[in-house]
Structure formats: C-alpha cells, structure tokens
Design a protein around this motif. Structure first.
Motif, short mmCIF file in Angstrom:
data_model
loop_
_atom_site.label_atom_id
_atom_site.label_comp_id
_atom_site.label_asym_id
_atom_site.label_seq_id
_atom_site.Cartn_x
_atom_site.Cartn_y
_atom_site.Cartn_z
N ASP A 180 -5.92 4.49 12.16
CA ASP A 180 -5.16 4.20 10.88
C ASP A 180 -3.90 4.95 10.88
N GLN A 215 -14.18 5.20 -3.13
CA GLN A 215 -14.40 3.79 -1.75
C GLN A 215 -12.77 4.56 -1.48
N GLY A 222 -5.67 0.24 4.99
CA GLY A 222 -4.50 -1.56 5.34
C GLY A 222 -5.35 -2.71 4.18
N GLY A 223 -6.98 -2.36 3.31
CA GLY A 223 -6.59 -3.09 2.20
C GLY A 223 -8.20 -2.96 2.57
N THR A 224 -8.68 -2.50 3.88
CA THR A 224 -10.26 -3.08 4.06
C THR A 224 -11.18 -1.46 3.48
N ALA A 225 -12.19 -1.57 3.04
CA ALA A 225 -12.82 -0.61 2.67
C ALA A 225 -12.87 0.72 4.40
N VAL A 226 -13.17 1.66 4.54
CA VAL A 226 -13.60 2.75 5.53
C VAL A 226 -15.10 3.11 5.16
N SER A 227 -16.23 2.44 6.35
CA SER A 227 -17.65 2.79 6.29
C SER A 227 -17.65 4.33 5.60
N LEU A 286 -9.52 2.23 1.95
CA LEU A 286 -9.36 1.57 2.10
C LEU A 286 -8.22 1.69 3.14
#
Length: 697
Positions: free
Chosen positions: A396, A374, A378-383, A376
């Motif tokens: 990004d 998985q 910036g700390g956010t998971a990329v769908s 990420l």
C-alpha cells in the motif's frame, strides 16, 4: 219499626264530644260533604229497611251502593239499629275502618257510615237520623258519644288483583317501564317506587326507570302504592329480577392514523360508543397478536414489526356494564425505517505500514446500528479488509486509504457512507514495547537459557545473537543457548532482531545475566543394584540416567554401609565374607565445568548361601522317625530349624545342629502319609522345602 235514637242528634247534650260538620242534603253537598245520591234514593228500601230519612236504610244504602254488598239483609237480626252489633258480633270490634258501620247499641239506638279515619281517637261519619236530618259529624273519643263498636260488613279498601310488573331488559342502562297491575276499585292514584334488594332507591319514583351501576347484581322490583281520598292506601310489589351488567356497543369502529413505517407513530381514535362516559383501554396488535405493553393511544412500530399489519382493539369499560371490545381495520404492512449519516465516516491513525487505522462510523439518525466496513487503497477495495480497523501493507506504500461504512439494523433500509481519503501510506517502524529477556532455572553451565523476543509492535520475524561478556558467541543464533564449560564466569546477553516486509529492521539487546556458575550433574533416575545377592552370584550397579550424558562415572561398593577396600568395579561376585550382610554402592559423577555429584544405591537384601534339604524315614507301628540333613554350598553345615507339617494342619519343629536333626512322631495314622518339611531361612542361608511320603504300619 226500626229506631234511630233521637238523642244522637247533634243538639243533644250527650253529643258534646262530637262536632256537626254539615246538616241537610243540599247544604252538605254544597260544602263538599256528599250524601252519595241518597236524597234521590231514600224512598227505596234497602235490606228491607224503612224508607226515608232514617239511619238503617241510609247505612244499608251505602253498604250496597258504595261497599258493593248485595241488597240482601246479611242477617235476620240486622233490623233495629240497636241489634246490629249483636247480630253481627263476629265482625264487630272497637277499631274503626273506612266503610265500616259506627254502632251505638248499648248507649243508644243508632248506626252511621264511617267516612274518614283521622286517627285512632277521631272519626268522621255521615248519618240519616230518624225524624231528623242528614248530616256529617266529627266524633272524638274523649267524653261520651264514641260508638259502642264498629261493624265490618265489607270495609272499603283498595285491593290489588294483579300485582305490578315491569318490562324491558333488566340490566344496567336498560330502560324499564312499570305496569301498576289491576286494582279494585278503579280510578285510584298510583305512586311508583323502585327498589333494590328490598330497599327503596333514592329518587327512583315513577313508571320509568333505568338501573345504574349501583344496582348491578341486586334484586330489582317496583312497588305501587294505590290511594284515593278517604281510603286507606294499599301497596303491592312486583316480582324481583336480578340486574345484569349493561351493554356497551361501538357505533363506529376504532381507526388508526399515520404511516405504518418503523419509528413512525400511529395514533388510534376510539370510535364512537353507546352509552358515553366509558373508559377505554387500547391494545395494539401485530397481525392480530397483542403487542405486550402497547396499551396507549399511540404506537410506534419497531424493527421487528416490518412486514406485519397493525390494528388496535379498543375495550370500553363502564361501571355496571360488561366490557366490550372493537377492533380497527388493519393498516398496510409496516415498511422498513430510514437511516441517514448525519456526519460522514472518518479515519484515525497514521497511514503507514503496520500502523493501525481505525474507522469512525460517523453519526447516524438511529442508534443501535450494526456497521460493516470495506477498506479501499487507491480507490480499490482490499479483499477481506472488512473490519473497523485496517493495517496498511507493504503493497500500500504511496497510496491513499478510504473506508466505506455500511449501516444496518433490522427493520431499516441498509445505507452506505464513505470517508475522506488519508494521505499516502509510508513505511512502518517497529515499536519496542519491552526489551528482550533471558529466562532459565539457573545461570550455570549446562542449564538452558531461553530468549524472549520482548514485545514489538507490530509482531515480526525474529533473529538472535548470543553474547558472552559482550562478545558474540559463534553459532549461538537460536532462541535458546546452553552455557558451555568455557563460559564459566561469563555474563550472557542476547540481541533480538525484528524484521517485517515494509518495515525498517530494528533490534534490541537484553540485560546481562549473572555470572555463569558451575553446572550441576542431574540424575533423572537413581542408581540401582541388579541381581540376587547369593553366594557365588554376581550383582551389578546400574548408574541410572543423568546429565550431562558424557560425565565420568566411578563406583565404590559398601557392606552394611562400610567401604569395601578395592571394591571399585561396576560388578561384584558374592563371597563367603558377604554372607549375612547387605551390600550397596556409591556412584560418583564428574564433568568439566560441573560440580561433582555422588549418589548411593539402596541396600540389597542379606547375602545368603543356597540351602538343600534331605530326609530319611524309619516308620513303625503308628510312628515314624525322620533323620533330616541340611547343606549349604560353600559353607559349613548350617544350624537352624525345620518345621514338619502333617495330618493336614499339625506341626512339629526340629532343631538342626551342624546340618543334622532327628524327629520322632508317634500316634500317626496307619497307611500312606505325606509330610512337608521346611528349613527356615537364616541371615546367611536361604530356606529349603521337601515333601516326603511314608507308609505307617
């Protein structure tokens, strides 16, 4: 009176072949040579013999008291000693036996009791001599003095009344006890010897025996040899019994030590067995089902074993024994194994748009793992970013990238570890792997040229600009270009522009082509002539399909391959001059910037005039005469041949001259007949047919 020969007394010269061992009741007893109580019973008559010290009463006493015969004279002739052998001839021979009577009836008048058989040529006897003394003598066969015979009233022998037997379970390791059976007389000494298939077992003596593996399947028996001093030995055998395999037993069941977890070793103890000395085979089981190949003292559960119970079956084997198995109690169910990341995941590659970042899963405590990822930003998971690689997007830019790696393997607990973050993502750049190229079958006017974009990384969207001698061609911005007549002699190039969101636009120019040459007019379908070449009819040329479609087309008609002067139209009307000839047309294509192309059609069939046929009939008696006329419009009366078919399959030919022929048929059947006429075609005239019905008289 009953006589016992005095010359048999040991002092006689005739007794040189015998040795007196003792003399007198007391003296013999003191030296161990028994008189068996006769000293106190000699006053009693046995077998109605004279009492006292004499040979016959003593021998009768011994046969009654020792041999167990009744005190009844067995034969009336058994009186004087010299008559015994004759009276008992049926049981008298030359072989001494213990308890038999040594008889001198030919060389003397005496009987004695045989006490011992030393050999076939030496015996010991006890005797009571008339008017003499009691003694024991050793007699040898050499010289004189050997008995004239031996009377076998009832020889002393040991008799088995009930054969030996043995008790216990007849199997390897089974304790057996022998019974000697029943014997007469009692008080014998018994020797036991165990046998297998009729052969003595070395060292197997005594009443007790335990079969070994060497006797498995063999017939076991015991022999008992009975003996007593001075008596011949006797032997008897038990019934034979087959030795069965022995029995092993587990006195305590096998056990398992260790934690039932994937990759954790379990150890089996065999338990205790009786008898000892067996060999042991281990068979591990999962939920009671044997595990292929798991036959050691240890077992390590695998991932597929999670949730199942482990047990072990120990099979004991010992030569001569039936194998026996014992199974342990099952363990608790096998728990999943444990995973751990010994080095954390890492990211390789440059953090810029379009540049592939690759996740390294790190190292783990177990091999053969399946990893999921998985990514990420910036700390956010990329769908949807769940593969081992990630290509940063335009969105990004300016943010760091990390990846979480989840390790999985059947039978193990799922575990996740995270990488350190990358630097911030920057704009991507195109990399040209190979420059654009131009392909086409020909570099000439009218032949399509196609541009390949070249190889770019990453792939983008592409725009094109075509050039002629390095000058941009207005409007030529597609992926293909068809050179025009004005491009004749020029060299063509194409520039490809690569664009993608988040990337700096880049372009590349192809190499130049060769000079553009003249184009070629191509014919997809050949020219053809349509219509039948008949006098007065019109035939036309179809030019077929060709490129370029705007080319100019001109025609030239040919007769038998030769040019027809002035015949340059697309159509032609068939004239008399064409009859008997084949027509074709030469088609010429021309266009600016193209090489002129000429194609010739296939020839037609012969040009002909159409014929007609008329017939008149003059019938007679079984005959008929036909007048035949042939005409062809536009030409003089033709010559040729007419064939007449009649009576089913009969034919006659008539020659036509100047359009006329006469034919007479004889032998015709009476009545209505049908005649079929066919004018055969010529090079200038078509065929014609006619059917006519005639009544024959």
């Amino acid at each position: 009176m009953l006589f016992c020969a005095a010359f048999l007394v040991p002092t006689s010269a005739a007794q040189a072949s015998s040795t007196v061992l003792c003399t007198g009741y007391s003296s013999c007893s003191d030296r161990g040579y028994s008189h068996y109580g006769y000293a106190t019973h000699k006053s009693t008559s046995y077998w109605r013999m004279y009492t006292g010290t004499n040979c016959t009463n003593y021998v009768a006493y011994r046969l009654v008291t020792t041999n167990g015969m009744p005190n009844v004279r067995p034969n009336s002739g058994v009186g004087n000693a010299q008559d015994w052998g004759y009276a008992m001839a049926s049981v008298t021979n030359s072989t001494p036996a213990l308890g038999s009577v040594a008889w001198w009836g030919k060389t003397g008048h005496h009987v004695a009791y045989v006490e011992r058989i030393v050999s076939s040529s030496e015996i010991w006897v006890s005797e009571s001599n008339w008017s003499g003394a009691f003694d024991w003598r050793k007699i040898t066969k050499s010289g004189s003095g050997w008995p004239d015979g031996f009377i076998h009233f009832k020889d002393l022998k040991i008799v088995n009344n009930i054969r030996p037997s043995f008790s216990g379970t007849v199997k390897v390791g089974g304790a057996l006890t022998a019974s000697g059976g029943d014997w007469t007389p009692k008080g014998n000494t018994y020797v036991y010897r165990w046998r297998a298939d009729g052969v003595n077992i070395t060292g197997a003596v005594g009443r007790y025996y335990t079969p070994t593996s060497a006797q498995l399947g063999k017939q076991l028996s015991v022999s008992v040899t009975a003996s007593r001093p001075g008596w011949p030995t006797a032997r008897a055998y038990s019934v034979s019994k087959t030795v069965a395999p022995g029995t092993l037993s587990a006195t305590t069941a096998p056990t398992i030590s260790g934690t039932p977890r994937v990759d954790s070793t379990l150890t089996a103890t065999k338990g205790t067995w009786s008898p000892t000395g067996a060999t042991y085979l281990y068979r591990w089981r999962l939920d009671g089902t044997p595990v292929p190949g798991a036959t050691g003292t240890t077992f390590t559960p695998g991932p597929a074993d999670v949730g199942r119970q482990v047990s072990v079956t120990v099979t004991a084997s010992k030569t001569g024994y039936a194998s026996v198995s014992s199974t342990s109690a099952p363990t608790a169910v096998v728990a999943p194994g444990l995973l751990s990341a010994t080095t954390k995941p890492a990211i390789s590659g440059l953090p810029k748009v379009g540049s592939t970042l690759t996740a390294q899963p790190g190292t783990w405590s177990k091999p053969g793992l399946a990893y999921t990822y998985q990514w990420l930003v910036g700390g956010t998971a990329v769908s949807g970013a769940e593969g081992p690689t990630y290509v940063p997007r335009a969105a990004d830019i300016g943010l760091p990238v990390t990846v979480k790696v989840t390790a999985r393997r059947d039978g193990y607990a799922t575990t996740t570890a995270s990488s350190a973050p990358t630097g911030n993502v920057v704009r991507g750049t195109f990399a040209l792997r190979s420059r654009p190229t131009i392909t086409g079958s020909h570099t000439r006017v009218g032949s399509r040229l196609t541009a390949s974009t070249g190889a770019w990384s990453p792939a983008g969207t592409y725009a094109y600009q075509w050039y002629a001698d390095r000058v941009p061609i207005t409007g030529a911005t597609g992926s293909s270009f068809i050179p025009r007549s004005r491009d004749l002699g020029a060299r063509i190039q194409v520039r490809v522009y690569a664009r993608k969101d988040g990337f700096v636009t880049n372009s590349a120019l192809s190499y130049s082509t060769a000079e553009i040459g003249y184009g070629r007019i191509l014919s997809q379908t050949a020219p053809t002539i349509t219509g039948l070449p008949r006098l007065g009819s019109t035939v036309s040329v179809s030019p077929g399909q060709y490129t370029p479609p705007g080319a100019t087309v001109r025609y030239q008609w040919l007769r038998d391959g030769k040019v027809l002067t002035g015949a340059t139209g697309r159509s032609r009307r068939i004239t008399v001059g064409d009859l008997g000839h084949r027509l074709s047309a030469r088609v010429r294509f021309s266009a600016s910037g193209y090489t002129t192309r000429t194609a010739t059609t296939a020839e037609t069939g012969w040009a002909k005039a159409r014929s007609t046929l008329s017939v008149s009939a003059a019938p007679g008696a079984r005959r008929v005469t036909f007048t035949i006329r042939v005409a062809a419009a536009g030409i003089a009366a033709p010559d040729g041949t007419v064939r007449v078919r009649f009576a089913g399959d009969q034919y006659r030919d008539a020659t036509v001259v100047d359009g006329r022929a006469t034919l007479t048929l004889t032998g015709q059947a009476s009545g209505v007949q049908t005649y079929d006429f066919t004018f055969r075609p010529t090079a200038t005239v078509t065929s014609a047919t006619l059917s006519k019905t005639v009544t024959i008289g």
